[in-house]
Structures are given as C-alpha cells and as structure tokens.
Motif scaffolding. Structure first.
Motif, PDB file in Angstrom:
ATOM      1  N   ALA A 177       1.041  -1.123  -0.134  1.00 38.40           N
ATOM      2  CA  ALA A 177       0.190   0.087  -0.270  1.00 38.40           C
ATOM      3  C   ALA A 177       0.866   1.434  -0.311  1.00 38.40           C
ATOM      4  CB  ALA A 177      -0.908  -0.460   1.329  1.00 38.40           C
ATOM      5  N   HIS A 178       2.024   1.893   0.536  1.00 33.17           N
ATOM      6  CA  HIS A 178       2.625   2.903   0.263  1.00 33.17           C
ATOM      7  C   HIS A 178       3.339   3.209  -0.450  1.00 33.17           C
ATOM      8  CE1 HIS A 178       5.928  -0.182   1.691  1.00 33.17           C
ATOM      9  NE2 HIS A 178       7.104   0.208   1.024  1.00 33.17           N
ATOM     10  N   ALA A 179       3.540   1.927  -1.507  1.00 35.97           N
ATOM     11  CA  ALA A 179       4.561   2.509  -2.852  1.00 35.97           C
ATOM     12  C   ALA A 179       2.994   2.954  -3.971  1.00 35.97           C
ATOM     13  CB  ALA A 179       4.668   0.910  -3.197  1.00 35.97           C
ATOM     14  N   THR A 180       1.627   2.674  -3.557  1.00 36.73           N
ATOM     15  CA  THR A 180       0.685   2.522  -4.481  1.00 36.73           C
ATOM     16  C   THR A 180      -0.373   4.080  -4.362  1.00 36.73           C
ATOM     17  OG1 THR A 180      -0.880   1.446  -3.627  1.00 36.73           O
ATOM     18  CG2 THR A 180       1.411   0.652  -5.527  1.00 36.73           C
ATOM     19  N   THR A 226      11.653   1.763  -5.607  1.00 36.51           N
ATOM     20  CA  THR A 226      12.708   2.142  -6.043  1.00 36.51           C
ATOM     21  C   THR A 226      13.058   3.457  -5.445  1.00 36.51           C
ATOM     22  OG1 THR A 226      10.664   4.051  -6.614  1.00 36.51           O
ATOM     23  CG2 THR A 226      10.590   2.390  -8.103  1.00 36.51           C
ATOM     24  N   SER A 227      14.244   4.189  -5.869  1.00 37.23           N
ATOM     25  CA  SER A 227      14.557   5.213  -5.552  1.00 37.23           C
ATOM     26  C   SER A 227      13.923   5.931  -4.910  1.00 37.23           C
ATOM     27  CB  SER A 227      15.886   6.074  -5.767  1.00 37.23           C
ATOM     28  OG  SER A 227      15.075   6.609  -7.177  1.00 37.23           O
ATOM     29  N   ARG A 228      12.425   6.309  -5.221  1.00 37.64           N
ATOM     30  CA  ARG A 228      10.971   7.286  -4.598  1.00 37.64           C
ATOM     31  C   ARG A 228      10.696   6.590  -4.077  1.00 37.64           C
ATOM     32  NH1 ARG A 228      10.244  11.618  -8.711  1.00 37.64           N
ATOM     33  NH2 ARG A 228      11.909  12.130 -10.487  1.00 37.64           N
ATOM     34  N   THR A 229      10.666   5.611  -3.603  1.00 37.62           N
ATOM     35  CA  THR A 229       9.802   4.839  -2.721  1.00 37.62           C
ATOM     36  C   THR A 229       9.999   6.123  -1.695  1.00 37.62           C
ATOM     37  OG1 THR A 229       9.978   2.754  -3.909  1.00 37.62           O
ATOM     38  CG2 THR A 229       8.635   3.362  -1.273  1.00 37.62           C
ATOM     39  N   ILE A 230       8.514   6.202  -0.594  1.00 37.20           N
ATOM     40  CA  ILE A 230       8.216   6.772   0.476  1.00 37.20           C
ATOM     41  C   ILE A 230       8.975   5.963   1.903  1.00 37.20           C
ATOM     42  CG2 ILE A 230       7.318   8.674   2.174  1.00 37.20           C
ATOM     43  CD1 ILE A 230       5.687   9.205   0.315  1.00 37.20           C
ATOM     44  N   THR A 231      10.058   5.732   1.930  1.00 37.97           N
ATOM     45  CA  THR A 231      10.871   4.586   3.366  1.00 37.97           C
ATOM     46  C   THR A 231      10.653   5.825   4.491  1.00 37.97           C
ATOM     47  OG1 THR A 231      13.228   5.379   2.995  1.00 37.97           O
ATOM     48  CG2 THR A 231      11.773   3.503   1.579  1.00 37.97           C
ATOM     49  N   SER A 232      10.389   6.428   4.823  1.00 36.73           N
ATOM     50  CA  SER A 232      10.009   7.525   6.363  1.00 36.73           C
ATOM     51  C   SER A 232       8.842   7.563   6.885  1.00 36.73           C
ATOM     52  CB  SER A 232      10.783   8.846   6.186  1.00 36.73           C
ATOM     53  OG  SER A 232      10.303   9.779   7.137  1.00 36.73           O
ATOM     54  N   ARG A 233       9.475   7.191   7.417  1.00 33.76           N
ATOM     55  CA  ARG A 233       7.162   7.222   8.489  1.00 33.76           C
ATOM     56  C   ARG A 233       6.365   8.766   8.677  1.00 33.76           C
ATOM     57  NH1 ARG A 233       6.117   1.923   9.694  1.00 33.76           N
ATOM     58  NH2 ARG A 233       8.316   1.857  10.707  1.00 33.76           N
ATOM     59  N   ARG A 251       4.648   8.495  -8.550  1.00 32.95           N
ATOM     60  CA  ARG A 251       5.587   9.190  -9.216  1.00 32.95           C
ATOM     61  C   ARG A 251       6.835   7.745  -9.595  1.00 32.95           C
ATOM     62  NH1 ARG A 251       5.266  15.265  -9.742  1.00 32.95           N
ATOM     63  NH2 ARG A 251       2.953  15.753  -9.502  1.00 32.95           N
ATOM     64  N   GLY A 252       6.875   6.955  -9.671  1.00 31.72           N
ATOM     65  CA  GLY A 252       8.072   6.188 -10.198  1.00 31.72           C
ATOM     66  C   GLY A 252       8.186   5.597  -8.597  1.00 31.72           C
ATOM     67  N   GLU A 253       7.194   5.409  -7.597  1.00 32.35           N
ATOM     68  CA  GLU A 253       7.647   4.853  -6.233  1.00 32.35           C
ATOM     69  C   GLU A 253       7.512   2.867  -6.442  1.00 32.35           C
ATOM     70  OE1 GLU A 253       5.269   7.283  -3.902  1.00 32.35           O
ATOM     71  OE2 GLU A 253       4.951   8.402  -5.605  1.00 32.35           O
ATOM     72  N   SER A 254       6.939   2.632  -7.394  1.00 34.40           N
ATOM     73  CA  SER A 254       6.326   1.134  -6.770  1.00 34.40           C
ATOM     74  C   SER A 254       7.099   0.467  -8.020  1.00 34.40           C
ATOM     75  CB  SER A 254       5.240   0.937  -7.244  1.00 34.40           C
ATOM     76  OG  SER A 254       4.370   1.531  -8.358  1.00 34.40           O
ATOM     77  N   GLU A 255       7.418   1.018  -9.541  1.00 34.26           N
ATOM     78  CA  GLU A 255       8.104   0.953 -10.733  1.00 34.26           C
ATOM     79  C   GLU A 255       8.610   1.586 -11.442  1.00 34.26           C
ATOM     80  OE1 GLU A 255       7.742  -3.185 -13.537  1.00 34.26           O
ATOM     81  OE2 GLU A 255       7.913  -2.553 -11.397  1.00 34.26           O
ATOM     82  N   GLY A 303      10.132   4.450 -13.505  1.00 34.59           N
ATOM     83  CA  GLY A 303       9.077   4.941 -14.992  1.00 34.59           C
ATOM     84  C   GLY A 303       7.633   4.810 -14.882  1.00 34.59           C
ATOM     85  N   MET A 304       6.973   4.061 -13.935  1.00 35.97           N
ATOM     86  CA  MET A 304       5.655   4.064 -14.212  1.00 35.97           C
ATOM     87  C   MET A 304       4.735   5.575 -12.804  1.00 35.97           C
ATOM     88  SD  MET A 304       2.366   3.055 -12.420  1.00 35.97           S
ATOM     89  CE  MET A 304       3.293   1.870 -10.741  1.00 35.97           C
ATOM     90  N   CYS A 305       4.295   5.604 -12.759  1.00 40.15           N
ATOM     91  CA  CYS A 305       2.704   6.892 -12.648  1.00 40.15           C
ATOM     92  C   CYS A 305       1.635   6.185 -12.519  1.00 40.15           C
ATOM     93  CB  CYS A 305       3.172   8.611 -13.111  1.00 40.15           C
ATOM     94  SG  CYS A 305       4.867   9.177 -12.910  1.00 40.15           S
ATOM     95  N   SER A 306       0.892   7.132 -11.888  1.00 41.72           N
ATOM     96  CA  SER A 306      -0.187   5.758 -11.497  1.00 41.72           C
ATOM     97  C   SER A 306      -1.186   7.233 -10.494  1.00 41.72           C
ATOM     98  CB  SER A 306      -0.770   5.281 -10.536  1.00 41.72           C
ATOM     99  OG  SER A 306      -0.266   5.373  -9.160  1.00 41.72           O
ATOM    100  N   VAL A 307      -2.413   7.610 -10.748  1.00 40.64           N
ATOM    101  CA  VAL A 307      -3.245   8.301 -10.007  1.00 40.64           C
ATOM    102  C   VAL A 307      -4.570   8.131  -9.433  1.00 40.64           C
ATOM    103  CG1 VAL A 307      -4.087   9.443 -11.817  1.00 40.64           C
ATOM    104  CG2 VAL A 307      -4.701  10.897  -9.335  1.00 40.64           C
TER     105      VAL A 307
END
Length: 259
Positions: free
Chosen positions: A142-145, A173-180, A199-203, A205-209
C-alpha cells in the motif's frame, strides 16, 4: 484411461455437511442452535454437534455465551462482506471504467485495502499493461501505490496510525517513501486534496493517480486508479486527476453515495 474418480464419487459426507451448515448462517439467520441446524441440513444431532464443534475449533464458528447458540466468526463474516463488496463494486464500476477509456489508454484498477496491502478487485488493461499489476486478485504494498495512499489516507486516525506503525516501508525504487513521518505527511496531503499520486515509487518509469470510492455513508471502501508508463515521472499524471476523481464519484454514486 486415468484412475481419477468421477466428480462427486469421492466426496466426504462430513465436509459436505459442514459446508451446508455454514451456508445456513447466510440465510438471514445470524445465530442457530444444534437442533435447528440438524433439522435444516437433515443430519442427526450427534453428527451435527461434532461437526459444529469442529468448526468452532477451526475458528469458523463461535458459541454465543448469552444465548448458547452459534454464529459465524468475525473472520467468516468478513469474508462474506468482502465477496459482497467486490460484487457491488464490479456492478457500480463497469460503466464508469469503460468511459474513462476516453481519457487514457493506461491500466485501470479498482482496489480495496487488505491489511497493509492493496487487493485489486477490478481491472481494465491498457495497450501496454503494467507488469507490476498483473491481474485481478493480485496485491501490492500500500505504501508504494497511489491506491494504497488513498485507502490509508481516509482511514480513521487510530486505525491509520496503527497500520502505518506496523508497516515495513520497504523501498521499491529510489523514489519510494520509506520515512514514517514523511509517509504520514503524504497521507495528510492526500486526504486534503482528495486524490493520490505515485511517481515512480513502485516501478521505475511508472506513474499512477487514484481517488476514493465511497459507500452510502460516505466511508471510503475502495479506490480507483489509472497507471501508465511515462517518459518523465516528475510530470506524473496530473492531466488525469479530474477524470479519475469524477470516475470515483460516479462509482460511489452507483454504490448509493449522494455526493
């Protein structure tokens, strides 16, 4: 010729009886006794008694001390509720998802929260299917989508805090939020604006809204999202925010929410 038995010839009568007993609780009877169940399923009381207590031992039934009757456990009731929710979502989402195709060729999903995962219950695949989202019934952290952010953002504060505290914010990815603290701030932002971005947090080059889907009481029960491979994740999918928010509202209306 194989030695497999024909369907039904090797069925276990005790298992079949247990299934019939469980089904009786789905016929508008929340609590039932041994004698009632024995009559309804056509099995003697001693056999019914043994099967009921086996189901209790397995965590499928529980005895209500005040009445001496039996009922489905919370786990079983939740499974039934989840199945009903998925069916209602399917019916409410079909037309809005199909019409969202006017705005995007991306991959569309409807998802619910299952623990700290998102569970995809509806999908419309675009020309370039997103490999990380493979099919209905698949899960993602859930945290990466964007979907997960929406579902977490609209939880009651205590439940949200408890779930986030127990989550492993593993980097996808390097963009995933890992700080609580940063993730909690992100959830507050999502709740304020009414939608979430990935924005590129789970894969790469992939974005979602994603936007929230509400039940008749206004509670967020699911999320609808669109995901696309993009050339620049910094730009995100801002142009799809309005269509996805409107799609979520239309699905919510189909569930009985009066916006």
């Amino acid at each position: 010729m194989t030695e497999q038995s024909a369907p039904g010839t090797d069925r276990l009568s005790s298992v079949a009886t247990a299934a019939r007993i469980l089904r009786e609780f789905g016929k508008h009877s929340t609590q039932l006794g041994v004698s009632q169940l024995a009559r309804r399923v056509g099995v003697n009381k001693s056999t019914t008694h043994r099967i009921i207590w086996t189901l209790v031992d397995e965590g499928l039934l529980e005895r209500v001390e005040e009445t001496g009757l039996f009922r489905l456990t919370t786990t079983m009731r939740s499974l039934g509720a989840s199945a009903e929710t998925a069916q209602r979502l399917h019916e409410a989402a079909t037309t809005p998802l199909d019409e969202l195709r006017r705005y995007t060729a991306g991959t569309l999903h409807v998802a619910i929260l299952d623990g700290t995962d998102v569970l995809y219950v509806e999908r419309r695949e675009g020309p370039g299917a997103i490999p990380v989202f493979r099919s209905v019934g698949s899960r993602n952290a859930a945290h990466a989508t964007s979907t997960g952010k929406v579902l977490l953002a609209f939880l009651p504060a205590e439940r949200q805090a408890r779930l986030v505290e127990g989550m492993r914010l593993s980097p996808k990815t390097s963009r995933t939020i890992t700080s609580r603290p940063e993730f909690l701030a992100e959830l507050q932002r999502v709740r304020r604006q009414g939608y979430a971005e990935n924005r590129g947090e789970s894969e790469p080059g992939m974005c979602s809204v994603a936007a929230p889907i509400r039940d008749p009481l206004g509670q967020v029960v699911a999320s609808v999202s669109v995901a696309e491979q993009v050339e620049s994740v910094d730009a995100g999918l801002r142009h799809l925010v309005a269509p996805i928010v409107e799609t979520a509202a239309r699905i919510s209306s189909g569930l009985g929410w009066n916006r």
